[in-house]
Design an enzyme around this catalytic site. Structure first.
Site, PDB file in Angstrom:
ATOM      1  N   ARG A 173      79.456  79.432  67.950  1.00 46.39           N
ATOM      2  CA  ARG A 173      78.222  78.822  67.463  1.00 46.39           C
ATOM      3  C   ARG A 173      78.471  77.439  66.834  1.00 46.39           C
ATOM      4  O   ARG A 173      77.676  76.508  66.998  1.00 46.39           O
ATOM      5  CB  ARG A 173      77.599  79.790  66.447  1.00 46.39           C
ATOM      6  CG  ARG A 173      76.276  79.374  65.899  1.00 46.39           C
ATOM      7  CD  ARG A 173      75.213  79.395  66.978  1.00 46.39           C
ATOM      8  NE  ARG A 173      74.000  78.761  66.495  1.00 46.39           N
ATOM      9  CZ  ARG A 173      72.776  79.254  66.634  1.00 46.39           C
ATOM     10  NH1 ARG A 173      72.593  80.382  67.265  1.00 46.39           N
ATOM     11  NH2 ARG A 173      71.731  78.623  66.176  1.00 46.39           N
ATOM     12  N   ARG A 175      66.074  78.479  68.893  1.00 43.05           N
ATOM     13  CA  ARG A 175      67.314  78.689  68.139  1.00 43.05           C
ATOM     14  C   ARG A 175      67.251  77.963  66.799  1.00 43.05           C
ATOM     15  O   ARG A 175      66.615  76.905  66.694  1.00 43.05           O
ATOM     16  CB  ARG A 175      68.524  78.174  68.918  1.00 43.05           C
ATOM     17  CG  ARG A 175      68.817  79.005  70.140  1.00 43.05           C
ATOM     18  CD  ARG A 175      70.197  78.778  70.674  1.00 43.05           C
ATOM     19  NE  ARG A 175      70.335  79.472  71.935  1.00 43.05           N
ATOM     20  CZ  ARG A 175      70.616  80.775  72.052  1.00 43.05           C
ATOM     21  NH1 ARG A 175      70.821  81.510  70.973  1.00 43.05           N
ATOM     22  NH2 ARG A 175      70.703  81.333  73.244  1.00 43.05           N
ATOM     23  N   ASN A 183      58.668  71.651  63.119  1.00 45.97           N
ATOM     24  CA  ASN A 183      58.502  72.776  64.055  1.00 45.97           C
ATOM     25  C   ASN A 183      57.035  73.215  64.023  1.00 45.97           C
ATOM     26  O   ASN A 183      56.340  73.035  63.024  1.00 45.97           O
ATOM     27  CB  ASN A 183      59.381  73.950  63.607  1.00 45.97           C
ATOM     28  CG  ASN A 183      59.296  75.133  64.547  1.00 45.97           C
ATOM     29  OD1 ASN A 183      59.278  74.969  65.774  1.00 45.97           O
ATOM     30  ND2 ASN A 183      59.233  76.333  63.990  1.00 45.97           N
ATOM     31  N   THR A 184      56.596  73.782  65.142  1.00 45.10           N
ATOM     32  CA  THR A 184      55.316  74.481  65.140  1.00 45.10           C
ATOM     33  C   THR A 184      55.573  75.944  65.446  1.00 45.10           C
ATOM     34  O   THR A 184      56.415  76.284  66.282  1.00 45.10           O
ATOM     35  CB  THR A 184      54.314  73.878  66.157  1.00 45.10           C
ATOM     36  OG1 THR A 184      53.076  74.594  66.043  1.00 45.10           O
ATOM     37  CG2 THR A 184      54.813  73.941  67.580  1.00 45.10           C
ATOM     38  N   HIS A 185      54.845  76.811  64.728  1.00 43.80           N
ATOM     39  CA  HIS A 185      55.100  78.253  64.839  1.00 43.80           C
ATOM     40  C   HIS A 185      53.762  78.987  64.953  1.00 43.80           C
ATOM     41  O   HIS A 185      52.809  78.661  64.230  1.00 43.80           O
ATOM     42  CB  HIS A 185      55.873  78.729  63.605  1.00 43.80           C
ATOM     43  CG  HIS A 185      56.202  80.186  63.666  1.00 43.80           C
ATOM     44  ND1 HIS A 185      57.234  80.682  64.445  1.00 43.80           N
ATOM     45  CD2 HIS A 185      55.618  81.256  63.078  1.00 43.80           C
ATOM     46  CE1 HIS A 185      57.264  82.001  64.324  1.00 43.80           C
ATOM     47  NE2 HIS A 185      56.303  82.373  63.501  1.00 43.80           N
ATOM     48  N   ASP A 223      64.141  73.554  57.779  1.00 42.12           N
ATOM     49  CA  ASP A 223      65.365  73.607  56.988  1.00 42.12           C
ATOM     50  C   ASP A 223      66.340  74.527  57.724  1.00 42.12           C
ATOM     51  O   ASP A 223      66.135  74.826  58.904  1.00 42.12           O
ATOM     52  CB  ASP A 223      65.064  74.026  55.535  1.00 42.12           C
ATOM     53  CG  ASP A 223      64.479  75.433  55.448  1.00 42.12           C
ATOM     54  OD1 ASP A 223      64.531  76.180  56.457  1.00 42.12           O
ATOM     55  OD2 ASP A 223      63.970  75.794  54.367  1.00 42.12           O
ATOM     56  N   ALA A 224      67.367  74.998  57.029  1.00 38.95           N
ATOM     57  CA  ALA A 224      68.396  75.768  57.728  1.00 38.95           C
ATOM     58  C   ALA A 224      67.983  77.215  58.000  1.00 38.95           C
ATOM     59  O   ALA A 224      68.726  77.962  58.632  1.00 38.95           O
ATOM     60  CB  ALA A 224      69.691  75.739  56.914  1.00 38.95           C
ATOM     61  N   GLY A 225      66.787  77.610  57.573  1.00 40.85           N
ATOM     62  CA  GLY A 225      66.360  78.997  57.756  1.00 40.85           C
ATOM     63  C   GLY A 225      65.593  79.218  59.039  1.00 40.85           C
ATOM     64  O   GLY A 225      65.478  78.332  59.896  1.00 40.85           O
ATOM     65  N   ASP A 257      62.208  79.601  60.721  1.00 37.84           N
ATOM     66  CA  ASP A 257      60.790  79.289  60.536  1.00 37.84           C
ATOM     67  C   ASP A 257      60.442  79.157  59.052  1.00 37.84           C
ATOM     68  O   ASP A 257      59.387  79.596  58.596  1.00 37.84           O
ATOM     69  CB  ASP A 257      59.912  80.342  61.228  1.00 37.84           C
ATOM     70  CG  ASP A 257      60.141  80.352  62.735  1.00 37.84           C
ATOM     71  OD1 ASP A 257      60.281  79.271  63.315  1.00 37.84           O
ATOM     72  OD2 ASP A 257      60.202  81.443  63.325  1.00 37.84           O
TER      73      ASP A 257
END
Ligand code: GAR
Length: 196
Positions: A69, A95, A109-111, A143-145, A147
């Site tokens: 990874r 990812r 991002n869009t979720h 961020d690193a999480g 969503d």
């Protein structure tokens, strides 16, 4: 004010209908950004075909091509760096991106849910399984999480008693595309102002 359009990279993993909406908006003369590249973790996905058809350079970074990874994270960061973007836009990129990369590049991002409800890859199915009568769309800083990250914009979508994943997806995406495009437009105007 600077008239140089903001440099966007769009990352996608799937059919790319969201990418398509961004490409169409960016083709308008008054849009404050242009898509300098589109990238994917799934070589051959329809999203990359849409980008290529629009004359946008594409790149693929498939997890299976790297020993681990960390090596994939580094390859993705290197591919992004090559295009020197001012904003990275996730459009169905499935990812999590490494903490160092999202710290280096402003990323949104869009979720397809009202976060923090139903994060992850199965937001529509999870909303149906929970029996909620309102779900929606969230545009957020990445961020690193998973969503997670500060919310920029949200819009509600009614969930009907007879909805399936497909019917809910269609209703969500009808709201999602204009919301994402208008959010990108606003963010890019403020980036332009900051660089003028
Ligand atoms: C979009 O609805 C987006 O919200 C979702 O993937 C879809 C991509 O559709 N993203 C996520 O679920 C991220 N966790 P598309 O491939 O047709 O653009």
């Amino acid at each position: 004010m600077s008239e140089v359009p903001v440099r966007l990279i769009v990352l996608a993993s799937g059919s790319g209908s969201t990418l398509q909406a961004i490409l169409e908006a960016a083709a308008e003369d008054d849009f404050p950004a242009r898509v300098v590249a589109a990238g994917t973790d799934r070589p051959g996905c329809l999203a990359m075909k849409r980008a290529a058809d629009a004359g946008v350079p594409t790149f693929s970074v498939a997890l299976a091509d790297y020993p681990d990874r960390a090596a994939w994270d580094e390859a993705l960061a290197t591919a992004i760096a090559e295009f020197d973007p001012q904003l990275v836009v996730l459009a169905g990129f499935m990812r999590v991106i490494a903490a160092g990369t999202v710290a280096r590049y402003r990323t949104i991002n869009t979720h397809p849910s009202l976060l923090p409800s139903f994060p992850g890859a199965h937001a529509l199915a999870d909303a149906l399984a929970a029996g909620v009568r309102v779900s929606g769309v969230t545009v957020h800083w990445v961020d690193a999480g998973l969503d997670s990250g500060p919310i920029i914009a949200q819009a509600p979508v009614q969930v009907l008693a007879d909805d399936t994943e497909d019917t809910l997806r269609e209703r969500v995406q009808t709201i999602e595309k204009p919301l994402y495009v208008s959010t990108i437009r606003q963010l890019c105007h403020s980036l332009e102002e900051r660089t003028s």
